[in-house]
Design a protein around this motif. Structure first.
Motif, PDB file in Angstrom:
ATOM      1  N   UNK B 106       0.729  -1.206   0.172  1.00 47.66           N
ATOM      2  CA  UNK B 106       0.067  -0.064  -0.020  1.00 47.66           C
ATOM      3  C   UNK B 106       0.781   1.344   0.142  1.00 47.66           C
ATOM      4  N   UNK B 114       2.056  10.717  -3.016  1.00 49.90           N
ATOM      5  CA  UNK B 114       2.525  11.406  -1.827  1.00 49.90           C
ATOM      6  C   UNK B 114       3.004  12.750  -2.211  1.00 49.90           C
ATOM      7  N   UNK B 124      -5.199   6.971   0.277  1.00 46.01           N
ATOM      8  CA  UNK B 124      -5.509   5.412   0.523  1.00 46.01           C
ATOM      9  C   UNK B 124      -6.530   4.923  -0.334  1.00 46.01           C
ATOM     10  N   UNK B 128      -6.048   1.848  -3.178  1.00 44.57           N
ATOM     11  CA  UNK B 128      -6.651   0.709  -2.735  1.00 44.57           C
ATOM     12  C   UNK B 128      -7.273   0.280  -3.882  1.00 44.57           C
ATOM     13  N   UNK B 131      -5.012  -1.132  -6.481  1.00 41.68           N
ATOM     14  CA  UNK B 131      -4.494  -2.305  -6.074  1.00 41.68           C
ATOM     15  C   UNK B 131      -5.467  -3.386  -6.544  1.00 41.68           C
ATOM     16  N   UNK B 140      -2.363  -5.723   0.747  1.00 42.64           N
ATOM     17  CA  UNK B 140      -1.978  -4.294   1.165  1.00 42.64           C
ATOM     18  C   UNK B 140      -0.918  -4.283   2.011  1.00 42.64           C
TER      19      UNK B 140
END
Lengths: 588, 470
Positions: B106, B114, B124, B128, B131, B140
Motif C-alpha cells: 500500500x 504523496x 488511501x 486501494x 490495487x 496491502x
C-alpha cells in the motif's frame, strides 16, 4: 476477463484482525509494558531537566570526585547522558555532511578527504585549546566544560557515521533512484523514504561502533588538566580516573562493574531491538534468518510507542513542509530562469573562505612551530619512532584474533552465539581497565611501556576480530568442501583458501585498529597514578605532557607529526593493501 | 501492403503529446554516441514499442524522454514545450520492479500520490482502487520480499497507474518474470489499455521480444546499435489480427526477424522485400567491425547443436528451443557467421563445411580451425596480435587496446569488446592476459607463428575493406 490467480503467499506483516482495509490493528501489549515505558519516559525527562540545571552551576575548580559507591548510579546516568547528546549531535552531523558531500562531484572531492584527515587527527591533543575556548565562552559555568566533553566524544563518534552514510548514498541502486525521481520524491521526502531507510542498517552498526569509541574516551573526556588546574565533570569517567589516582582498588572495581552493567543494559534495551527492527530495511531479498528481540516485540505492541511514532510522523511531516517552503527546488529539477553560475556562487564563496582559513591557520601554525629548537625536534622524532614501534607490536599481538576469529566464523553455531557476546565485550573500554594494568606493572621496569602496548592491543584487537569473523563467515561453503575433497588440510588450506579469503576483511580491521592505537598512545604513555606522574618514551607522552604543562608550541608540533604519520601510513601502506584486497582477493 | 508506418496514411497529423527530436547522447568523453539523432513521436491513443538489440540505446532514450537524463543534443518536447527536468506527465514501470523494500504494498503504491500532495484519506482510497484493479487485493500490508516476481510487478503497475499518468513508460516490464506470469500480466495490461479502463493516453514500451512488440504495439520502432538509431518504423497489426497464428502476424514477425538478423543492411529494403540498390549505402553504416558479445562456450556449443539438429535451423525456432533472448541468439548467429562456421540465408542458419569440420573435430583441431578463421575474419584480433608482435618484449598494456577501441565505441562497449577478444584470443592460444597487471603477452609458439604469418602474407580481410579496424 478471468480473475488473475496470484500464487498465494500469506503476508506476515502484523498479525491480528483487520478492521478496515488498509488499516491493521496491532495486538495490544499488556498494560504493564505501557506503564514501564511511561515511567521510563518520565524518568528520562526528570534526568535531563536535573542535568540541565546542573550546567548553569558555577564552575568549581579542583572539584574532588566523591568515590563513594552510592553515587555511582548518578555518575553513570550523567555519563550516559553526555554520550547520548554527543551521539545525537554526531548523527545529525553525519547525515547532513554525507548528504552534502553526495550532492555533487565537486563537493565530494573536497569533503571526503577532509573527513579522512579529521578522522586521522588525534583528538585528545586538541583538547586543551577546545576546553579553554569553550570555558571562555561560558565563563564561570559548568556548561563550557560539558560542551567540551560532548565535543570530544563527538569527535570519536561522528566520522565513521558520516563515512557509512555517504557510502550508502552513493550505492543506492539505480532503479530505486530513478523510481524516486519519476514519482517526484524530492528533498525531505526523498531523504526519509529512500536515503535514510537504505542506509539504516549500516548506520545502526556504525552507531554501535561509535558508542564503543565514545566509551573509550570517557575517562579522557570528563577531566581536563590545564597546568595547575584540574577540572572535572561528575561522571563515570572521572570516577574511574579518580580511583586510579588514589590507588583505590575497590572503587576502581565498582566503577568498572557499573560501566559494564550500563553497556549491557544499553545492548539489551537499545541495540538488540534496533537491529531486529532494522531487518525490514534489508535490501537483498534473500530468505536469511532475521534477528529477533523480545524487547522489540514488547515495545512494538505498546500504545505509548504508537503514540510517539504517530507524533513523530506528524512532526516529520511538518518539518518536511517547512523545508519545502523555504528551500528552492531540489537538485533534480534544474531551474531555467537563473544563470548557471548563480548555483555555484555559494560553493565558490565557501570554498574561498575555507582556503583563506586554511592558509591563515597554516601560517600561524608555522610561526608557532618554527620556534622550536633542533633538540626538541629530535625528541619528537625519537618519540614518534617509539610509538610507531609500539603500534606495530600491538598489531602483531592482535594477530591472535585471526585463528580465533576464523574458528568462530567458520562454525555457524558458535558465530551466532558468540557475536553478541563479543560485541558487548568489545564495547567495554580498555581505558577503564587500564589503571589496573598500571597498578599491576608499576613495579616492573619498563612497566608502563608494556601497559601502553596492552592498552593499544585491548582497544584495537576487537576491530580485527570482528572483521576476521565476518570474513570467515563469508567464505562460501563449497570452497571449503572442495578443500576437504582434495585433501587440502592444515597450513596449506590456510595459505590457499582461508588467508586469501579473509585478506580484505583483515586489512579493513587493521586500518581501523591503527587509528585507534595512535589515539590510545596519548592516554597510555603518560599517566597519573596514585599521586605519581609516570611516563615512557613516546609521542603520546610528549603530547600529553605538553598539554599538561601548557607548552603549546610543542603540543602543536607533536600533534602535527602524529597526524602526518597516521595519514602517510594510511595512504602508503593501507590504501595499497586495500586496493590489492579489493581487486584480487574479493570473493565474487 | 506496406508495413512501414507512414504518417500520411493514418489519421490527420495530430500534434504529438510527447516527442524526442534529434536526440543525441554521449557519455563522458566518449567519441561515439550512445544515441545518434533519434526522433520518436508519441500521439494520443498510441501504444509504441521500441525494439532492438542490447546496446541500441532504447533504455537510454526512454530515460531521456522521462526526464531522468538530459540529452547531449536535441530536445524532448512535451505538449509543445521543451522538457526541463523530470517529465511530469510520465509514470514508469521498471524491469526489476524498483519497489522500496521497507514499505508495504500500500505504501509503495501511494508513493506517487504523496509527492502530489494528495490528502491521506484520498490517497488511501485511490491506492486501494488501483490495487484492486491490478489484482492484488488482500496484499496491502505485505512487504515486497514476501511477494513473487509477478506480484511485485503488479505493484509496480499499480504505483504507476494510481497517479493517472498521461503517458505510461515501460522498460522491459516482463523480462524479469517467468514466461507464464509474463503472459498473464501482459494480457491484463492489454485489457486495461484497450478497454480504456485507465485514463492513460499513450504507452511507450521498451522490449527485446519481437513477440511482445507484435502483440501489443500500434507502431514498432526497430533500433540498431553502435550508435543507437532508429532503423525503421513499422506499423503494428490491427487489434483483431494480433491473435496468434494469423498470416499477417506471421509476416510481420518474419520481417522483423529478417531486419534484426541483418544489422548491416538497409531495413527499409528488407521490409519492402526488395534487394538494396547497388551502390546505395544504408543510411547509417558501421564504420568499424563490431565483435559480437559471445563467449567461446556458447559459440562451440552452438555449432555443435546446429550439427546435431540437421545442420539447419530457423532463427525463430532457435530462440524458442534454446530459451534464449532474441539478441543473444542473434549475437551467436552473427559470431558463427563472422567466423564462417555458419551461413545466414534469409532467416535460416545453415552450417557450412568448415562448421561441420569444427563440430566433428577433437580439441586440438578445433582450436587450430578457430585460430585460422578468427585471424582471417576478426579485425580486432589481428590488430591485437600485430600490436603484440610489434611491441618490445611482446607485451602490451590492456588500456591501450581499450583506448583504441574507444575511438569508435562508447567506453562501455569498448570494454565489452575487449573482454570478448581476450576470451577468443586466449582460446586460440594466441596470447595470454594477466588481469592484475593488465597486460597482454604474445604466446611463444602459436602467437609468434600467427604474427609471423600475418606479417608475411598480409592477409586480406574477406569482408568489406571499409569494415577493417586498422
Amino acid at each position: 476477463m478471468t480473475q488473475p490467480l496470484p500464487i498465494p503467499i500469506r503476508p506476515t506483516g502484523a498479525s491480528g484482525s483487520t478492521s478496515r482495509r488498509g488499516e491493521t490493528s496491532v495486538r495490544s501489549a499488556p498494560w504493564w509494558v505501557d506503564a514501564i515505558l511511561l515511567l521510563a519516559l518520565a524518568a528520562l525527562a526528570y534526568g535531563v531537566a536535573k542535568a540541565a540545571s546542573r550546567w548553569s552551576t558555577p564552575l568549581a575548580p579542583n572539584v574532588q570526585i566523591d568515590l563513594s559507591p552510592w553515587l555511582l548510579p548518578t555518575y553513570a546516568g550523567l555519563s550516559t547522558l553526555r554520550m547520548a547528546t554527543a551521539y545525537l549531535v554526531s548523527l545529525i552531523f553525519a547525515l547532513v555532511y554525507a548528504r552534502a558531500a553526495a550532492s555533487s562531484r565537486g563537493a565530494e572531492r573536497v569533503m571526503m578527504p577532509v573527513l579522512d584527515i579529521l578522522q586521522s587527527i588525534p583528538i585528545l591533543s586538541f583538547m586543551p585549546g577546545v576546553v579553554l575556548g569553550l570555558a571562555a565562552l561560558f565563563p564561570g559555568r559548568t556548561l563550557g566544560l560539558e560542551l567540551a566533553a560532548i565535543l570530544l566524544i563527538f569527535t570519536s563518534q561522528a566520522w565513521n557515521l558520516a563515512f557509512s552514510f555517504h557510502q550508502s548514498l552513493i550505492t543506492i541502486p539505480q532503479e530505486l533512484d530513478e523510481a524516486a525521481t519519476i514519482y517526484r520524491l524530492k528533498g525531505w521526502r526523498r531523504f526519509t523514504r529512500l536515503e535514510l531507510p537504505f542506509g539504516m542498517i549500516p548506520l545502526i552498526t556504525n552507531s554501535m561502533m561509535s558508542w564503543a569509541g565514545g566509551w573509550f574516551f570517557l575517562t579522557a573526556a570528563e577531566q581536563f588538566s590545564l597546568g595547575a588546574e584540574h577540572l572535572r565533570l561528575p561522571g563515570l569517567g572521572s570516577y574511574l580516573a579518580g580511583a586510579a589516582e588514589h590507588g583505590d582498588a575497590r572503587a576502581l572495581t565498582l566503577g568498572i562493574l557499573t560501566l559494564v552493567v550500563v553497556i549491557v543494559l544499553l545492548d539489551q534495551l537499545l541495540w538488540r531491538p534496533l537491529i531486529a527492527w532494522s531487518d525490514k530495511f534489508k535490501f537483498e531479498q534473500s530468505g536469511t534468518e532475521a534477528p529477533t528481540s523480545a524487547v522489540l516485540d514488547a515495545i512494538v505492541q505498546s500504545a505509548v510507542v504508537e503514540w510517539v511514532v504517530h507524533t513523530t510522523r506528524r512532526f516529520g511531516g511538518r518539518v518536511g513542509r517547512l523545508l519545502r517552503r523555504n528551500s528552492s527546488s531540489s537538485p533534480q529539477a534544474p531551474r531555467g530562469q537563473w544563470p548557471a553560475w548563480i548555483h555555484l556562487a555559494p560553493n565558490i564563496v565557501s570554498g574561498a573562505l575555507f582556503a583563506v582559513a586554511i592558509l591563515w591557520g597554516g601560517v600561524a601554525a608555522f610561526h608557532t612551530v618554527a620556534g622550536l629548537s633542533a633538540s626538541t625536534w629530535s625528541l619528537i622524532g625519537i618519540s614518534a619512532a617509539a610509538t610507531l614501534g609500539r603500534t606495530v607490536i600491538s598489531l602483531i599481538v592482535a594477530l591472535w584474533t585471526v585463528p580465533v576469529g576464523v574458528a568462530i566464523g567458520m562454525n555457524p553455531r558458535w558465530s551466532k552465539r558468540m557475536q553478541p557476546i563479543v560485541q558487548v565485550i568489545a564495547s567495554i573500554p580498555a581505558t577503564a581497565v587500564f589503571p589496573a594494568f598500571v597498578g599491576a606493572l608499576i613495579g616492573v621496569s619498563g612497566g608502563l611501556n608494556i601497559a601502553a602496548i596492552l592498552l593499544m592491543v585491548l582497544g584495537t584487537q576487537w576491530y580485527v576480530l570482528f572483521n576476521v569473523i565476518a570474513g570467515a563467515m563469508a567464505i562460501p561453503s563449497d570452497l571449503n568442501d572442495a578443500a576437504v575433497n582434495y585433501n587440502i588440510g592444515g597450513w596449506r588450506r590456510w595459505r590457499t583458501l582461508i588467508l586469501p579469503a579473509i585478506f580484505p576483511y583483515l586489512v579493513t580491521g587493521m586500518i581501523t585498529a591503527t587509528g585507534g592505537a595512535w589515539n590510545a598512545s596519548i592516554v597510555s604513555e603518560y599517566v597519573l597514578f596514585a599521586g605519581r606522574q609516570i611516563s615512557t618514551v613516546g609521542l603520546g607522552a610528549v603530547i600529553a605532557r605538553a598539554a599538561d604543562q601548557g607548552q603549546f608550541a610543542l603540543l602543536l608540533a607533536a600533534t602535527l607529526v602524529m597526524a602526518a604519520i597516521v595519514i602517510t601510513v594510511n595512504r602508503v601502506a593501507w590504501r595499497r593493501l586495500y586496493r590489492l584486497a579489493e581487486s584480487r582477493y574479493r570473493l565474487g | 501492403m506496406t508495413l512501414i508506418a507512414d504518417a500520411s496514411l493514418s489519421q490527420p497529423l495530430s500534434r504529438p503529446i510527447l516527442a524526442a527530436r534529434d536526440v543525441n547522447k554521449y557519455y563522458g568523453d566518449d567519441r561515439a554516441p550512445v544515441l545518434d539523432k533519434v526522433n520518436v513521436e508519441l500521439r494520443d491513443g498510441e501504444f509504441i514499442a521500441l525494439l532492438g538489440p542490447s546496446g541500441s540505446g532504447k533504455s537510454t532514450l526512454l530515460r531521456i524522454m522521462a526526464g531522468l537524463m538530459r540529452p547531449s543534443a536535441g530536445a524532448v518536447v512535451s505538449h509543445g514545450q521543451s522538457l526541463d527536468g523530470a517529465n511530469t506527465q510520465v509514470a514508469m514501470v521498471f524491469q526489476s520492479f524498483a519497489l522500496f523494500p521497507w514499505l508495504t504494498v500500500l505504501q509503495n503504491v501511494e508513493l506517487g500520490l504523496v509527492a502530489n500532495g494528495v490528502e491521506e484519506a484520498e490517497r488511501r482510497a485511490r491506492a486501494l482502487k488501483a490495487i484492486d484493479l491490478i489484482g492484488l487485493g488482500g496484499y496491502e500490508e505485505a512487504f515486497p520480499k514476501e511477494l513473487s516476481g509477478g506480484m511485485k510487478q503488479r505493484v509496480g503497475f499499480a504505483r504507476a497507474l494510481v497517479v493517472q499518468p498521461e503517458v505510461l513508460f515501460m522498460d522491459e516490464p516482463f523480462s524479469a518474470l517467468d514466461v507464464l506470469t509474463g503472459e498473464s500480466l501482459r494480457a491484463e495490461l492489454q485489457e486495461l489499455w484497450t478497454t480504456r479502463a485507465i485514463p492513460t493516453r499513450a504507452v511507450l514500451m521498451v522490449t527485446h521480444s519481437i513477440e511482445e512488440a507484435v502483440s501489443m504495439a500500434d507502431r514498432i520502432l526497430v533500433f540498431g546499435a553502435n550508435p543507437g538509431h532508429v532503423r525503421i518504423e513499422l506499423r503494428g497489426l490491427p487489434v483483431a489480427e494480433r491473435a496468434r497464428k494469423s498470416a499477417a502476424r506471421q509476416h510481420l514477425v518474419d520481417t522483423i526477424y529478417r531486419i534484426m538478423t541483418n544489422p548491416n543492411e538497409d531495413a527499409v529494403a528488407i521490409a519492402e522485400r526488395r534487394p538494396a540498390l547497388p551502390g546505395r549505402r544504408p543510411e547509417r553504416h558501421r564504420r568499424y567491425q563490431v565483435l559480437p558479445d559471445v563467449g567461446i562456450d556458447d559459440l562451440t556449443g552452438f555449432v555443435q547443436y546446429l550439427s546435431t539438429i540437421g545442420e539447419r535451423a530457423n532463427v525463430h525456432d532457435l530462440a524458442r528451443d534454446l530459451q534464449l533472448r532474441v539478441d543473444d541468439v542473434l549475437a551467436i548467429v552473427e559470431a558463427s557467421d563472422l567466423l564462417g562456421f555458419a551461413d545466414l540465408q534469409d532467416r535460416a542458419v545453415v552450417l557450412t563445411d568448415v562448421g561441420r569440420r569444427f563440430a566433428d573435430a577433437d580439441l586440438d583441431e578445433e582450436k587450430a580451425l578457430f585460430r585460422t578463421h578468427a585471424l582471417a575474419h576478426v579485425a580486432l584480433l589481428r590488430h591485437v596480435v600485430r600490436e603484440l608482435d610489434a611491441a618490445p618484449s611482446h607485451t602490451v598494456d590492456a588500456d591501450r587496446v581499450v583506448e583504441d577501441l574507444e575511438d569508435a565505441f562508447s567506453s562501455e562497449e569498448a570494454r565489452r569488446q575487449f573482454e570478448t577478444v581476450v576470451d577468443w584470443g586466449r582460446y586460440a592460444e594466441l596470447f595470454a592476459y594477466d588481469d592484475s597487471s593488465g597486460e597482454l603477452s604474445l604466446d611463444e609458439e602459436t602467437g609468434r607463428g600467427a604474427a609471423h604469418d600475418l606479417r608475411d602474407h598480409a592477409m586480406i580481410d574477406r569482408t568489406d575493406a571499409e569494415n577493417d579496424l586498422t
